[in-house]
Design a protein around this motif. Structure first.
Motif, PDB file in Angstrom:
ATOM      1  N   ARG A 261       0.949  -1.027  -0.041  1.00  0.00           N
ATOM      2  CA  ARG A 261      -0.338  -0.049  -0.034  1.00  0.00           C
ATOM      3  C   ARG A 261       0.953   1.226  -0.111  1.00  0.00           C
ATOM      4  NH1 ARG A 261       0.131  -1.928   4.956  1.00  0.00           N
ATOM      5  NH2 ARG A 261       1.092  -0.912   7.215  1.00  0.00           N
ATOM      6  N   LEU A 262       0.176   2.474  -0.261  1.00  0.00           N
ATOM      7  CA  LEU A 262       1.410   3.417  -0.397  1.00  0.00           C
ATOM      8  C   LEU A 262      -0.096   4.066   1.156  1.00  0.00           C
ATOM      9  CD1 LEU A 262       1.056   5.782  -3.898  1.00  0.00           C
ATOM     10  CD2 LEU A 262       3.046   5.247  -2.620  1.00  0.00           C
ATOM     11  N   GLU A 263       1.055   4.412   1.795  1.00  0.00           N
ATOM     12  CA  GLU A 263       0.991   4.860   3.098  1.00  0.00           C
ATOM     13  C   GLU A 263       1.452   6.865   3.408  1.00  0.00           C
ATOM     14  OE1 GLU A 263      -1.275   2.482   6.244  1.00  0.00           O
ATOM     15  OE2 GLU A 263       0.629   3.107   6.985  1.00  0.00           O
ATOM     16  N   ASN A 264       1.267   7.778   4.351  1.00  0.00           N
ATOM     17  CA  ASN A 264       1.998   8.198   4.912  1.00  0.00           C
ATOM     18  C   ASN A 264       2.698   7.360   6.028  1.00  0.00           C
ATOM     19  OD1 ASN A 264      -0.909  10.066   4.957  1.00  0.00           O
ATOM     20  ND2 ASN A 264       0.966  10.677   4.785  1.00  0.00           N
ATOM     21  N   GLU A 265       3.653   7.525   6.208  1.00  0.00           N
ATOM     22  CA  GLU A 265       4.738   7.101   7.343  1.00  0.00           C
ATOM     23  C   GLU A 265       4.206   7.069   8.610  1.00  0.00           C
ATOM     24  OE1 GLU A 265      10.180   7.163   7.103  1.00  0.00           O
ATOM     25  OE2 GLU A 265       9.316   8.872   6.862  1.00  0.00           O
ATOM     26  N   ASN A 266       3.858   8.157   8.604  1.00  0.00           N
ATOM     27  CA  ASN A 266       3.102   7.764  10.226  1.00  0.00           C
ATOM     28  C   ASN A 266       1.890   7.881  10.138  1.00  0.00           C
ATOM     29  OD1 ASN A 266       2.203   8.193  12.720  1.00  0.00           O
ATOM     30  ND2 ASN A 266       3.008  10.256  13.112  1.00  0.00           N
ATOM     31  N   PRO A 267       0.776   7.162   9.957  1.00  0.00           N
ATOM     32  CA  PRO A 267      -0.564   6.864   9.550  1.00  0.00           C
ATOM     33  C   PRO A 267      -1.558   8.064  10.151  1.00  0.00           C
ATOM     34  CG  PRO A 267       0.390   4.691  10.682  1.00  0.00           C
ATOM     35  CD  PRO A 267       1.314   5.052  10.425  1.00  0.00           C
ATOM     36  N   THR A 268      -1.083   8.282  11.191  1.00  0.00           N
ATOM     37  CA  THR A 268      -1.696   9.984  12.464  1.00  0.00           C
ATOM     38  C   THR A 268      -1.011  11.208  12.077  1.00  0.00           C
ATOM     39  OG1 THR A 268      -0.398   9.700  14.138  1.00  0.00           O
ATOM     40  CG2 THR A 268      -2.106   7.427  13.766  1.00  0.00           C
ATOM     41  N   ASP A 269      -0.714  10.938  10.851  1.00  0.00           N
ATOM     42  CA  ASP A 269      -0.131  12.403  10.532  1.00  0.00           C
ATOM     43  C   ASP A 269      -0.010  12.203   9.242  1.00  0.00           C
ATOM     44  OD1 ASP A 269       1.353  14.862  10.065  1.00  0.00           O
ATOM     45  OD2 ASP A 269       3.746  14.017  10.453  1.00  0.00           O
TER      46      ASP A 269
ATOM     47  N   PRO B  52       5.596  11.774   4.982  1.00  0.00           N
ATOM     48  CA  PRO B  52       5.804  11.358   3.408  1.00  0.00           C
ATOM     49  C   PRO B  52       4.901  10.442   3.395  1.00  0.00           C
ATOM     50  CG  PRO B  52       8.257  11.195   4.762  1.00  0.00           C
ATOM     51  CD  PRO B  52       6.941  12.186   6.064  1.00  0.00           C
ATOM     52  N   LEU B  53       4.405   9.735   2.326  1.00  0.00           N
ATOM     53  CA  LEU B  53       4.021   8.749   2.189  1.00  0.00           C
ATOM     54  C   LEU B  53       5.207   7.822   1.013  1.00  0.00           C
ATOM     55  CD1 LEU B  53       1.385  10.343  -0.970  1.00  0.00           C
ATOM     56  CD2 LEU B  53       1.339   9.549   1.396  1.00  0.00           C
ATOM     57  N   VAL B  54       4.878   6.327   2.058  1.00  0.00           N
ATOM     58  CA  VAL B  54       6.128   5.283   1.399  1.00  0.00           C
ATOM     59  C   VAL B  54       4.929   4.223   1.085  1.00  0.00           C
ATOM     60  CG1 VAL B  54       7.564   6.395   2.988  1.00  0.00           C
ATOM     61  CG2 VAL B  54       6.252   5.263   4.103  1.00  0.00           C
ATOM     62  N   PHE B  55       5.865   3.142   1.173  1.00  0.00           N
ATOM     63  CA  PHE B  55       5.318   1.228   0.067  1.00  0.00           C
ATOM     64  C   PHE B  55       5.223   1.049   2.121  1.00  0.00           C
ATOM     65  CE2 PHE B  55       7.191   2.357  -4.039  1.00  0.00           C
ATOM     66  CZ  PHE B  55       6.293   2.241  -5.299  1.00  0.00           C
TER      67      PHE B  55
END
Length: 845
Positions: free
Chosen positions: A56-64, A68-71
């Protein structure tokens, strides 16, 4: 989840996936079959599952939303943990079969994984995970009709036949290719890190006899120091070891070297074709063929606890390609036909070599060399892929990704309702263990344990030799001593003859290091080496004669032979790290906590890996040889030995007599008899201390461990700590480390007085340490239910009660002095574990 069984991992091969499970409980078998049929044919395959397990593509810190977006994704990270051996094997297969399913990475190439969509996954499942494309295999003593009825009712009856179109078309190649890999800092010789292999396609392997012949032929060509390729490629020290070899549908035979220098490439190609010519010219010695057939006889008589699983794996590939599975299992018929064919045509094997290797145009020559910037290139390619994906996103897409990330996190943090799953109860478990009767006696003053078992005509022999008199400076050399002492020749035999005799007369002879923590005191342990061997009853005198020669007159003088063994051993250790990184991390973490932990690191941890690399780099091995001779004096000494025999009641008295004369022979041969101190060592001045260690490895993923000194086996808290480790793994750590963290695995285990946390192929490093700490807080807070405790108990009992083969009965008692009575006490303490005792041990330790 709440089950009582051994295997639950799907094992994907290159062109099929197998879902095995096993249990000793009839009700459990039905429960498991139900769950497995449901999971394989009717899985939920929700989009969230795909994001978590796939990519998935997701924010490095999912709550922020501003991070940055990462794999992310479990399989995405798992596949990044591949070592050079695996990368090479993968390329070899992809290039050998360029025009069908084998040309792609079945486990997923990290850079290709982000191209897969959830829709494609569901479509793949619908066509491939269908009864028309499935094979079922059961083994054991439960009635077959019941299984068939359940499979029909719960799965087959709900489908119509389709044509899944999974035939594999024949392949044609004949070319050379080159690939690169990451340099390995632990390689035995940094200047020699090239690999070269020639692979031959052998046509269809669904013909049972042809397949059998080719597997024998392959052993004759490459197995052991008497084989032509070993003599031609390994002994001249051009490389460290054979390169890893692949076999698939169109059987392929590969031969080549790893750990070689680039300039030797042409020379190795020459040697390979010359060796094939030599084999066609002179064939194989009759004694080597006899040894191989003897090995098959032993394999068929030796009973292992996973016999059913090995049969399933043995027939799977051919059966999947429409070979006849029943014919495959009739091994005696193939052996008889093989002997007959060879009698009628003595050049039978040479003709096969000529046909499959000399005249075969379908071959691939593949070389691999290290590239200093390999990992940087990989990282750069991944970054470019990521940027390309991000570039295509609108602001509302990004907002969507952030919201989906929060949804996934919320789903991962929710407790799933498992009430729909069939479950065993703790009350279904046997309260007592069956007793294993043993007789304790002596042979020439050496203690012996005799255990009568239905061993199917085999005799199993073990001897534990204590290492307590061994000077400190020799310890690091003990694993090397163990691996070479049975491979360098003995008595009147050079190493080739010794290898031949072992293959003709025994089921193998090995020596390994043993560190046995005391079951009552944390700072006490026993250190030693274990001798193990087995043979058919008729070969008993021969087996003891070989041990006699190893004790009385082992050869350590042949430097070139030692160099070959050192190189292979160092290469093997370096290659093993990406598979066992979590074990190395746990071993290192335990080093400063108990004396046994310290010794385990010396004999089997990163310290040993680095030591063997240093030995491999020595230009002069004479000092190593002198050290091995010194170790032998301390080790192979009847004054600090104990033996164990497992065989049939009919054969026991004969075996005892043979053992007696072997011990007498060894004792008479020793000039001076020194008194030896007791076999348990107590470290008076050991101080446990806290230590933090970091090893840099050539993989973009981590292996993390933290260990805590707790209590020995017979302490009343030990059972609670075992249940706690299992419960914390299933109910907390798995969710944090794998589901949220994206590591391939993680958990806690208890053993040897240490409670150890670990993670495997983990994209995070320091974050995982805080997950371990949160696991402790979770346990202390008591936020778990009685059902959680019961599931952990079932899981622990499935390990405690896993079946023991006749060869291994009584071994726990022999090796670590744990009697049936001690095991029963431990069992009762496991049953007695409560919510309160779990919270208490979490706080106390």
């Amino acid at each position: 989840r709440p089950f009582f069984f051994k295997y639950n991992r799907a094992t994907p091969k290159h062109d099929y996936t197998m879902y095995p499970f096993s249990t000793q409980n009839g009700k459990d078998f039905q429960n498991l079959l139900s769950v497995y049929l449901d999971a394989a044919f009717f899985p939920c395959l929700r989009e969230q599952d795909f994001w978590q397990e796939g990519w998935r593509l997701e924010n490095e810190n999912p709550t922020d939303p501003n991070s940055p977006l990462v794999f992310k994704g479990v399989v995405f990270n798992e596949m990044k943990g591949s070592d050079n051996e695996r990368v090479y094997a993968q390329h070899l297969q992809n290039k050998l079969y360029p025009d069908h399913t084998y040309s792609v990475v079945s486990g997923g190439e990290p850079l290709a994984i982000p191209d897969l969509t959830w829709e494609q996954l569901k479509q793949f499942h619908a066509t491939h995970y269908h009864p028309s494309n499935a094979r079922f295999f059961t083994y054991g003593d439960l009635p077959l009709e019941q299984h068939l009825k359940q499979i029909e009712e719960e799965a087959l009856s709900k489908f119509e036949r389709i044509n899944p179109n999974t035939e594999v078309p024949p392949s044609h190649t004949g070319r050379e290719d080159h690939v690169t890999c990451s340099p390995d800092a632990l390689a035995p010789d940094p200047a020699r890190q090239n690999t070269l292999c020639v692979s031959y396609l052998l046509g269809d392997i669904t013909d049972t006899f042809e397949g059998f012949t080719l597997s024998l032929l392959s052993s004759l060509m490459i197995s052991g120091p008497n084989s032509p390729f070993y003599k031609a490629l390994i002994e001249p020290n051009i490389g460290t070891d054979f390169s890893s070899v692949v076999g698939t549908k169109e059987a392929s035979f590969s031969i080549g070297l790893q750990g070689m220098a680039e300039e030797d490439t042409e020379r190795v190609k020459q040697i390979i074709s010359q060796t094939i010519n030599d084999i066609i010219e002179s064939g194989f010695e009759e004694e080597r063929i006899d040894a191989l057939l003897h090995k098959i006889e032993i394999q068929m008589k030796h009973q292992s606890t996973n016999f059913g699983l090995s049969l399933a794996s043995y027939i799977a590939s051919s059966w999947n390609h429409d070979g006849d599975p029943v014919e495959l299992l009739q091994i005696n018929d193939s052996v008889a036909k093989f002997k007959q064919t060879l009698k009628e045509n003595p050049r039978f094997l040479q003709d096969k070599v000529k046909h499959y290797f000399k005249e075969n145009t379908h071959r691939l020559t593949l070389s691999m060399s290290p590239d200093e910037v390999y990992l940087e290139k990989q990282a750069k390619a991944e970054e470019e892929k990521l940027q390309k994906k991000i570039h295509a996103l609108s602001d509302s897409d990004k907002k969507d990704i952030y919201e989906k990330g929060l949804e996934l996190l919320a789903a991962q943090s929710k407790t799933q309702d498992a009430s729909c799953l069939p479950a065993l109860k703790v009350s279904d478990i046997e309260p007592t263990i069956p007793v294993t009767p043993v007789q304790i006696s002596t042979a020439v003053g050496v203690p012996v344990q005799y255990c009568e078992q239905p061993t199917n005509g085999l005799v199993y022999f073990r001897a534990m030799c204590s290492l307590n008199t061994l000077p400190e400076d020799l310890r690091l050399y003990v694993p090397l001593f163990c691996s070479v002492v049975t491979k360098m020749g003995c008595g009147g035999l050079d190493y080739r003859q010794q290898s031949q005799q072992m293959e003709l007369r025994t089921g193998g002879m090995s020596v390994s290091t043993q560190v046995v923590p005391d079951s009552t005191q944390l700072d006490m342990y026993e250190q030693g080496v274990l001798l193990s061997s087995s043979c058919l009853e008729r070969n008993l005198p021969h087996m003891f004669h070989l041990w006699s020669d190893i004790f009385n007159n082992p050869h350590f003088d042949e430097v070139e032979r030692l160099r070959v063994l050192v190189m292979m051993s160092a290469q093997e250790l370096a290659n093993g790290i990406s598979y066992s990184g979590h074990m190395y991390a746990m071993t290192r973490a335990g080093r400063h906590l108990t004396p046994a932990g310290d010794l385990n690191e010396t004999l089997g941890g990163m310290e040993q890996v680095k030591f063997m690399k240093r030995v491999a780099e020595l230009s002069d091995l004479s000092q190593v040889i002198r050290t091995l001779v010194r170790i032998k004096k301390h080790l192979l000494n009847p004054d600090n030995m104990r033996c164990a025999i497992n065989t049939t009641p009919q054969k026991m008295s004969d075996t005892a007599a043979q053992l007696e004369s072997f011990m007498k022979d060894v004792a008479d041969n020793r000039k001076e008899r020194k008194p030896v101190r007791s076999n348990i060592i107590e470290e008076q001045n050991f101080q446990p201390c806290q230590m933090k260690t970091f090893f840099q490895l050539p993989f973009p993923v981590h292996f993390i461990s933290e260990s805590i000194r707790t209590v020995p086996f017979s302490h009343h808290d030990y059972a609670s700590l075992c249940i706690l480790a299992r419960m914390m793994t299933a109910k907390f750590l798995h969710g944090e480390i794998r589901e949220k963290g994206g590591a391939y695995g993680g958990g806690a285990r208890m053993g040897g007085g240490l409670f150890s946390f670990y993670s495997y192929r983990d994209p995070n490093s320091v974050q995982t340490l805080s997950a371990f700490r949160r696991g402790v807080d979770w346990a202390k807070s008591g936020q778990f239910t009685q059902q959680d405790i019961d599931e952990a108990k079932l899981s622990v009992f499935s390990a405690v009660d896993s079946p023991v083969a006749p060869a291994d009965k009584g071994m726990g008692r022999f090796l670590s002095g744990v009697t049936d009575e001690m095991k029963q006490n431990h069992r009762e303490r496991l049953f007695a574990v409560t919510h309160q005792s779990l919270v208490e041990v979490a706080e106390r330790y």
